[in-house]
Design an enzyme around this catalytic site. Structure first.
Site, PDB file in Angstrom:
ATOM      1  N   LYS A  11       0.852  -1.205   0.000  1.00 18.11           N
ATOM      2  CA  LYS A  11       0.000   0.000   0.000  1.00 18.11           C
ATOM      3  C   LYS A  11       0.886   1.253   0.000  1.00 18.11           C
ATOM      4  CE  LYS A  11      -3.572  -2.786   2.020  1.00 18.11           C
ATOM      5  NZ  LYS A  11      -4.817  -2.881   2.774  1.00 18.11           N
ATOM      6  N   HIS A  96      -8.213  -3.338  -6.367  1.00 19.03           N
ATOM      7  CA  HIS A  96      -8.224  -3.462  -4.906  1.00 19.03           C
ATOM      8  C   HIS A  96      -9.415  -2.671  -4.346  1.00 19.03           C
ATOM      9  CE1 HIS A  96      -7.081  -3.049  -0.723  1.00 19.03           C
ATOM     10  NE2 HIS A  96      -6.320  -4.110  -0.901  1.00 19.03           N
ATOM     11  N   GLU A  98      -9.646  -0.718  -1.961  1.00 15.28           N
ATOM     12  CA  GLU A  98      -9.338   0.676  -1.634  1.00 15.28           C
ATOM     13  C   GLU A  98      -9.399   1.542  -2.898  1.00 15.28           C
ATOM     14  OE1 GLU A  98      -5.703  -0.161   0.476  1.00 15.28           O
ATOM     15  OE2 GLU A  98      -6.896  -1.106   2.049  1.00 15.28           O
ATOM     16  N   GLU A 168     -10.904 -10.807  -1.421  1.00 20.83           N
ATOM     17  CA  GLU A 168     -10.616  -9.978  -0.251  1.00 20.83           C
ATOM     18  C   GLU A 168     -11.915  -9.395   0.299  1.00 20.83           C
ATOM     19  OE1 GLU A 168      -6.273  -8.564  -0.191  1.00 20.83           O
ATOM     20  OE2 GLU A 168      -7.422  -7.084  -1.294  1.00 20.83           O
ATOM     21  N   GLY A 174      -7.445  -4.990   6.832  1.00 23.67           N
ATOM     22  CA  GLY A 174      -6.884  -4.044   7.795  1.00 23.67           C
ATOM     23  C   GLY A 174      -7.654  -3.975   9.109  1.00 23.67           C
ATOM     24  N   SER A 214      -6.466  -9.379   6.497  1.00 24.29           N
ATOM     25  CA  SER A 214      -5.933  -9.728   7.826  1.00 24.29           C
ATOM     26  C   SER A 214      -5.301 -11.108   7.884  1.00 24.29           C
ATOM     27  CB  SER A 214      -7.018  -9.576   8.907  1.00 24.29           C
ATOM     28  OG  SER A 214      -7.450  -8.230   8.971  1.00 24.29           O
TER      29      SER A 214
HETATM   30  P1  PGA Z   1      -4.424  -6.579   5.250  1.00 22.65           P
HETATM   31  O1  PGA Z   1      -4.612  -6.047   3.737  1.00 22.65           O
HETATM   32  O2  PGA Z   1      -3.622  -7.853   5.161  1.00 22.65           O
HETATM   33  O3  PGA Z   1      -3.705  -5.476   5.952  1.00 22.65           O
HETATM   34  O4  PGA Z   1      -5.801  -6.830   5.791  1.00 22.65           O
HETATM   35  C1  PGA Z   1      -4.822  -6.943   2.674  1.00 22.65           C
HETATM   36  C2  PGA Z   1      -5.025  -6.161   1.405  1.00 22.65           C
HETATM   37  O5  PGA Z   1      -5.643  -5.094   1.453  1.00 22.65           O
HETATM   38  O6  PGA Z   1      -4.563  -6.578   0.323  1.00 22.65           O
END
Ligand code: PGA
Length: 257
Positions: A11, A96, A98, A168, A174, A214
Site C-alpha cells: 500500500k 483493490h 481501496e 478480499e 486491515g 488480515s
Molecule cells: P491486510 O490487507 O492484510 O492489511 O488486511 C490486505 C489487502 O488489502 O490486500
C-alpha cells in the site's frame, strides 16, 4: 496441485530507504528457503526500481499496486503497463477495494486495466470482495459473481488462465478480523465454479485464487491449508520481514502436505 503464491501489498508504505531495508531483510531470510511457494512484493511506484535492484537474483517477483488503462499520452499522474514491465514488474494488483472505494474504480475500468496488463505480459492480481453489509444481507455470492464476470469480461480462456484472482472481503481488510477458513474457502469454491462455467474445468482448476484480509503469521497456516485457497494477498503483515516470511513458510508447507 496448484502452486501457492504469496504477495505483499505494501500500500502507501515505505519510501526508497524503507524499501531497501525490507527487501534486504527478505533476501537474507530467503537464504534458507527451499522453495515451494512463489513470492511477490508490491511496493509503491517510486520504490520499484530500487526494489528490483536489491531483489537481484532472489526468488521474488516484483509487482505494482495499480496502473492506467491507457497506453500512453496526456494522462497526468498515471503509469502504464509497459512502464511497469520496463522496470521489471511481472505482476500488478488491480481493482483493490481501496481503489474501488476511494478512487471510484468500477468493474468496467478494472476489466480495461486487466486487458492492458495482459497485453504487456504482466500477471494481473485482480481483487474482488463483498462489504460487511453485503455479507450480512446474504448477497456475497451474487456480488462476487458480478465482480468476477465484470473484471474478466471478454477475456479468452487462454487469458483467464494467466490471471490471479484475490478474494478480499472488504470487512476483513486491515481490521484484524479475517474470514474463517471455511468462509473463505466457500467463496473461493464459488469463484472456481463460476470461472469453470466461463471457461472450462481445466482452466478453473489451474486458477490461482488468493485470500486477502488480515492474513498474518498466526492464521496463515489454517487459511492456506484450505483446498481452494492458493495463496495470500497480504497487507499489514507484509511490512515486517519476519511475519511475511512465516506466511511464505506456511504456504510452502501447505504445498508439501
Ligand atoms: P491486510 O490487507 O492484510 O492489511 O488486511 C490486505 C489487502 O488489502 O490486500
Amino acid at each position: 496441485m496448484r502452486k501457492k503464491i504469496i504477495a505483499g501489498n505494501w500500500k502507501m508504505n515505505k519510501d526508497i530507504h524503507g524499501t531497501a531495508t525490507l527487501i534486504q531483510e527478505l533476501r537474507d531470510r530467503l537464504k534458507d528457503f527451499r522453495g515451494g511457494a512463489e513470492i511477490v512484493v508490491c511496493p509503491p511506484f517510486p520504490s520499484l526500481v530500487v526494489a528490483k535492484t536489491i531483489i537481484g537474483d532472489a526468488p521474488i517477483r516484483l509487482g505494482a499496486q495499480n496502473m492506467s488503462h491507457q497506453d500512453d499520452g496526456a494522462y497526468t499522474g498515471e503509469v502504464s503497463a509497459s512502464m511497469l514491465a520496463a522496470v521489471g514488474c511481472t505482476c500488478v494488483i488491480l481493482g483493490h477495494s481501496e481503489r474501488r472505494q476511494y478512487f471510484k474504480e468500477t468493474n468496467e475500468l478494472v476489466n480495461a486495466k486487466v486487458k492492458k496488463a495482459l497485453a504487456a505480459g504482466l500477471t494481473p492480481i485482480i481483487c474482488v470482495g463483498e462489504t460487511l453489509e453485503e455479507r450480512e444481507s446474504g448477497v456475497t455470492d451474487a456480488i462476487i459473481t458480478t465482480q468476477v464476470r465484470g473484471v474478466l469480461h471478454e477475456l479468452s480462456s487462454g487469458e483467464i488462465e494467466k490471471v490471479i484472482l484475490a478474494y478480499e472481503p472488504v470487512w476483513a481488510i486491515g481490521t484484524g478480523k479475517n474470514a474463517t477458513p471455511e468462509q473463505a474457502n466457500d467463496v473461493h469454491r464459488h469463484i472456481r465454479k463460476l470461472v469453470s462455467q466461463m471457461t472450462s474445468w481445466n482452466v478453473a482448476e489451474k486458477l490461482v485464487i488468493q485470500y486477502g484480509g488480515s492474513m498474518n503469521a498466526q492464521n496463515a497456516a489454517v487459511l492456506l491449508a484450505q483446498p481452494d485457497i492458493d495463496g495470500g494477498l497480504i497487507g499489514g503483515a507484509s511490512l515486517k520481514s519476519d511475519a511475511f516470511m512465516t506466511i511464505i513458510q506456511a504456504a510452502a508447507e501447505a504445498v508439501s502436505q
